[in-house]
Enzyme design. Structure first.
Site, PDB file in Angstrom:
ATOM      1  N   ASP A  18       0.864  -1.170   0.000  1.00  0.00           N
ATOM      2  CA  ASP A  18       0.000   0.000   0.000  1.00  0.00           C
ATOM      3  C   ASP A  18       0.911   1.233   0.000  1.00  0.00           C
ATOM      4  OD1 ASP A  18      -2.406   1.579   0.432  1.00  0.00           O
ATOM      5  OD2 ASP A  18      -1.740   1.772   2.508  1.00  0.00           O
ATOM      6  N   ALA A  20      -0.097   5.217   1.362  1.00  0.00           N
ATOM      7  CA  ALA A  20      -0.236   6.064   2.554  1.00  0.00           C
ATOM      8  C   ALA A  20      -0.328   5.213   3.813  1.00  0.00           C
ATOM      9  CB  ALA A  20      -1.468   6.953   2.433  1.00  0.00           C
ATOM     10  N   ALA A  51     -13.339  10.465   9.365  1.00  0.00           N
ATOM     11  CA  ALA A  51     -12.742  10.328   8.033  1.00  0.00           C
ATOM     12  C   ALA A  51     -11.911   9.060   7.915  1.00  0.00           C
ATOM     13  CB  ALA A  51     -11.887  11.549   7.717  1.00  0.00           C
ATOM     14  N   MET A  55     -11.144   4.101   5.619  1.00  0.00           N
ATOM     15  CA  MET A  55      -9.853   4.179   4.951  1.00  0.00           C
ATOM     16  C   MET A  55      -9.490   2.859   4.294  1.00  0.00           C
ATOM     17  SD  MET A  55      -7.485   6.237   4.163  1.00  0.00           S
ATOM     18  CE  MET A  55      -7.631   7.584   5.319  1.00  0.00           C
ATOM     19  N   LYS A  59     -11.415   6.171  -3.321  1.00  0.00           N
ATOM     20  CA  LYS A  59     -11.802   7.446  -2.727  1.00  0.00           C
ATOM     21  C   LYS A  59     -13.270   7.812  -2.987  1.00  0.00           C
ATOM     22  CE  LYS A  59      -8.192   7.994  -0.471  1.00  0.00           C
ATOM     23  NZ  LYS A  59      -8.208   6.580  -0.073  1.00  0.00           N
ATOM     24  N   HIS A  62     -14.985   5.776  -0.515  1.00  0.00           N
ATOM     25  CA  HIS A  62     -14.675   6.317   0.810  1.00  0.00           C
ATOM     26  C   HIS A  62     -15.607   7.491   1.128  1.00  0.00           C
ATOM     27  CE1 HIS A  62     -11.188   7.385   3.760  1.00  0.00           C
ATOM     28  NE2 HIS A  62     -12.335   7.822   4.241  1.00  0.00           N
ATOM     29  N   ARG A 167     -10.373  -2.025  -3.526  1.00  0.00           N
ATOM     30  CA  ARG A 167     -10.523  -2.874  -2.344  1.00  0.00           C
ATOM     31  C   ARG A 167     -11.958  -2.872  -1.839  1.00  0.00           C
ATOM     32  NH1 ARG A 167      -5.553   0.654  -0.240  1.00  0.00           N
ATOM     33  NH2 ARG A 167      -3.884  -0.450  -1.307  1.00  0.00           N
ATOM     34  N   ASP A 193      -1.936  -1.068   5.903  1.00  0.00           N
ATOM     35  CA  ASP A 193      -2.270  -0.582   7.245  1.00  0.00           C
ATOM     36  C   ASP A 193      -3.773  -0.541   7.491  1.00  0.00           C
ATOM     37  OD1 ASP A 193      -2.154   1.675   5.288  1.00  0.00           O
ATOM     38  OD2 ASP A 193      -2.908   2.816   6.988  1.00  0.00           O
TER      39      ASP A 193
END
Length: 276
Positions: A18, A20, A51, A55, A59, A62, A167, A193
């Protein structure tokens, strides 16, 4: 020459990272802070904790998931007199994109240990893939910046590169397998993460390693983490580890700097003929 065996017992062929919170952006601030800014442009306050909940998703997804959260949904209803719609998500996404493109480099410094790890993997002949919840326009801004800092995977897949989507499906991880010419998916490791990122690796049939302290689950910058009292830091770490293990991670380490110990354990299991 490659020979197929029923139980692969060779070394790791590829690691799929990944971005970020994994390779860059300790604490994973670039996606979350820009989402907060995008919602603020519509007069809707969103907290950092809110927010962070979705994650790892693409986006657009998201933003949609964030708009459905109870608190955010109530604020949206109060301001606009209706629930958030698909058109609203499109408008938020349109506002998000230029902000994310402009600011992604601002947050995306390499996480300590990442540059050294990639060099060590390359020295061993391990292929280095990557994928992200970022769309291609953001990745195209991030990649040259990261390369200047010493982070340059062999391949990078953005969430909108593939028609099936991002994902928690396996498609971005498997696109790396194809592009990198990996012959055994069971010899691949997905490092992430977030819960959707772990799900992605599992769906692709890979070993998975979660990162507890550097990413979204703790959500602190390196300076903030180092200033956190030891007992509190250990509690944050334990909570993040539990969440990533519950998602199915085979191993969880603090940051990418500790990844070699997990990779060594995976190679021992591969040598025994184990599969993810």
């Amino acid at each position: 020459m490659y020979r197929y065996t029923r139980h692969y017992q060779g070394p790791i062929e590829a690691v799929i990272f990944d971005w970020a919170g994994t390779l860059v952006d300790f604490g994973s601030f670039a996606p979350t802070q820009v989402l907060i800014d995008a919602f603020a442009g519509f007069g809707i306050e969103v907290s950092l904790a809110e927010a962070r909940l979705p994650m790892g998703l693409a986006k657009w997804d998201h933003i949609a998931a964030l708009g459905r959260q109870a608190g955010v949904a109530q604020r949206w209803q109060a301001k606009f007199g209706r629930a958030i719609s698909r058109d609203d998500v499109d408008a938020l996404y349109a506002a998000f994109m230029p902000l994310q493109i402009a600011k992604v480099g601002q947050y995306s410094r390499p996480i300590p240990g990442a540059i050294e790890l990639l060099a060590a993997l390359r020295a061993r002949g391990v292929k280095i893939g990557s994928c992200s919840g970022y769309p291609r326009a953001v990745m195209d801004r991030l990649l040259p910046f990261a390369a200047e800092q010493g982070i340059a995977p062999d391949h990078a897949v953005a969430t909108d590169d593939l028609k099936p989507g991002g994902r928690p499906g396996p498609w971005m991880a498997l696109a790396n397998v194809i592009e990198l010419g990996v012959q055994e998916v069971a010899a691949c490791v997905k490092v992430d993460d977030t819960v959707p990122g772990i799900a992605e690796g599992l769906a692709a049939g890979m070993w998975t390693v979660g990162l507890s302290l550097s990413g979204n689950e703790v959500g602190l910058s390196l300076d903030e983490l180092q200033a956190t009292p030891v007992a509190e830091r250990e509690a944050l770490k334990a909570r993040a580890e539990a969440k990533l293990y519950a998602a199915g991670a085979h191993y969880v380490v603090d940051t990418i700097a500790e990844l070699p110990q997990a990779l060594a354990a995976i190679e021992q299991r591969l040598a025994r003929g184990e599969r993810p």
